[in-house]
Scaffold this motif. Structure first.
Motif, PDB file in Angstrom:
ATOM      1  N   UNK A  60       1.657  -5.969  -0.906  1.00 37.56           N
ATOM      2  CA  UNK A  60       0.506  -5.699  -1.766  1.00 37.56           C
ATOM      3  C   UNK A  60       0.363  -4.223  -2.102  1.00 37.56           C
ATOM      4  N   UNK A  61       0.651  -3.380  -1.128  1.00 39.93           N
ATOM      5  CA  UNK A  61       0.536  -1.934  -1.350  1.00 39.93           C
ATOM      6  C   UNK A  61       1.629  -1.435  -2.283  1.00 39.93           C
ATOM      7  N   UNK A  62       2.812  -2.021  -2.172  1.00 41.89           N
ATOM      8  CA  UNK A  62       3.896  -1.644  -3.076  1.00 41.89           C
ATOM      9  C   UNK A  62       3.556  -2.049  -4.502  1.00 41.89           C
ATOM     10  N   UNK A  63       3.019  -3.240  -4.685  1.00 44.75           N
ATOM     11  CA  UNK A  63       2.625  -3.667  -6.034  1.00 44.75           C
ATOM     12  C   UNK A  63       1.545  -2.744  -6.598  1.00 44.75           C
ATOM     13  N   UNK A  64       0.578  -2.376  -5.765  1.00 45.84           N
ATOM     14  CA  UNK A  64      -0.487  -1.481  -6.214  1.00 45.84           C
ATOM     15  C   UNK A  64       0.076  -0.111  -6.589  1.00 45.84           C
ATOM     16  N   UNK A 107      -7.338   4.065  -1.988  1.00 45.30           N
ATOM     17  CA  UNK A 107      -7.050   3.857  -0.577  1.00 45.30           C
ATOM     18  C   UNK A 107      -6.294   2.535  -0.457  1.00 45.30           C
ATOM     19  N   UNK A 108      -5.210   2.559   0.280  1.00 41.88           N
ATOM     20  CA  UNK A 108      -4.428   1.342   0.482  1.00 41.88           C
ATOM     21  C   UNK A 108      -4.094   1.221   1.964  1.00 41.88           C
ATOM     22  N   UNK A 153       1.315   3.016 -14.832  1.00 48.71           N
ATOM     23  CA  UNK A 153       0.178   3.443 -15.665  1.00 48.71           C
ATOM     24  C   UNK A 153      -0.033   4.949 -15.642  1.00 48.71           C
ATOM     25  N   UNK A 154       0.799   5.654 -14.904  1.00 49.03           N
ATOM     26  CA  UNK A 154       0.551   7.079 -14.660  1.00 49.03           C
ATOM     27  C   UNK A 154       0.471   7.902 -15.940  1.00 49.03           C
ATOM     28  N   UNK A 155       1.379   7.693 -16.879  1.00 46.80           N
ATOM     29  CA  UNK A 155       1.359   8.468 -18.119  1.00 46.80           C
ATOM     30  C   UNK A 155       0.060   8.244 -18.884  1.00 46.80           C
ATOM     31  N   UNK A 214      -6.631  -8.268  -2.156  1.00 41.41           N
ATOM     32  CA  UNK A 214      -5.517  -9.151  -2.481  1.00 41.41           C
ATOM     33  C   UNK A 214      -4.832  -8.878  -3.811  1.00 41.41           C
ATOM     34  N   UNK A 215      -5.498  -8.225  -4.745  1.00 34.71           N
ATOM     35  CA  UNK A 215      -4.902  -7.983  -6.059  1.00 34.71           C
ATOM     36  C   UNK A 215      -4.659  -6.485  -6.252  1.00 34.71           C
ATOM     37  N   UNK A 216      -3.592  -5.987  -5.636  1.00 28.29           N
ATOM     38  CA  UNK A 216      -3.258  -4.573  -5.730  1.00 28.29           C
ATOM     39  C   UNK A 216      -3.111  -4.060  -7.153  1.00 28.29           C
ATOM     40  N   UNK A 217      -2.358  -4.757  -8.027  1.00 31.49           N
ATOM     41  CA  UNK A 217      -2.181  -4.266  -9.387  1.00 31.49           C
ATOM     42  C   UNK A 217      -3.485  -4.157 -10.190  1.00 31.49           C
ATOM     43  N   UNK A 218      -4.486  -4.921  -9.822  1.00 29.53           N
ATOM     44  CA  UNK A 218      -5.768  -4.850 -10.545  1.00 29.53           C
ATOM     45  C   UNK A 218      -6.410  -3.472 -10.415  1.00 29.53           C
ATOM     46  N   UNK A 219      -6.085  -2.737  -9.362  1.00 31.90           N
ATOM     47  CA  UNK A 219      -6.695  -1.430  -9.154  1.00 31.90           C
ATOM     48  C   UNK A 219      -6.330  -0.456 -10.269  1.00 31.90           C
TER      49      UNK A 219
END
Length: 165
Positions: free
Chosen positions: A55-59, A47-48, A66-68, A145-150
């Protein structure tokens, strides 16, 4: 817009070990996505707050990048926000997202999962759920705050969940 989910008591956030609500929503292309049709595959559901915000774009791009690897672990990836299908379509195309973005206008799915708001409930929260093939939540990560961490958290949770060959 089709939006059917099992009810969760208001204010009750889904936790690790809980059964995830049934997900039935349309994606950016109008295709209905149903969690009961995943045929035993795990689901990464994130959920974003809003399409095309920094932040949502980075996530979203971290999940794209990481999709593959996520697919190699057998997982489906679905993003969810309250934006409409046209907004999701532009966002997905602009950033070449290889996974569906579910349209949750009215936030019924967000409410069913009990996703908490952020910044005194002024913003929708950013929470990722890793759901196993039986529909049980195995990991919850909440960090606005850390979208990419998800994406990193989801990958680590899936590695623990899926036996390595």
């Amino acid at each position: 817009m089709t939006s059917t989910v099992f009810e969760t008591p208001v204010g009750k956030a889904i936790q690790v070990g809980d059964r995830a609500p049934l997900i039935v929503l349309k994606d950016q292309n109008g295709t209905e996505r149903r969690s009961d049709q995943l045929e035993g595959r795990p689901l990464v559901l994130f959920f974003y707050p809003k399409d095309d915000t920094p932040g949502c774009t980075m996530e979203a791009c971290a999940f794209r990048d990481s999709h593959a690897e996520l697919q190699a672990l057998g997982a489906e990836v679905w993003g969810v926000s309250g934006d409409d299908g046209a907004s999701h379509g532009r966002f997905s195309q602009r950033h070449q997202l290889p996974y569906p973005l579910l349209v949750d206008q009215g936030n019924s799915l967000r409410q069913a999962f009990g996703v908490p708001g952020a910044l005194l409930n002024l913003l929708p929260g950013r929470v990722t759920y890793v759901i196993d093939g039986e529909g049980v939540v195995r990991h919850v990560f909440n960090n606005l705050l850390d979208g990419p961490a998800h994406a990193r958290e989801a990958m680590a949770a899936l590695r623990r969940l899926v036996p390595q060959a």
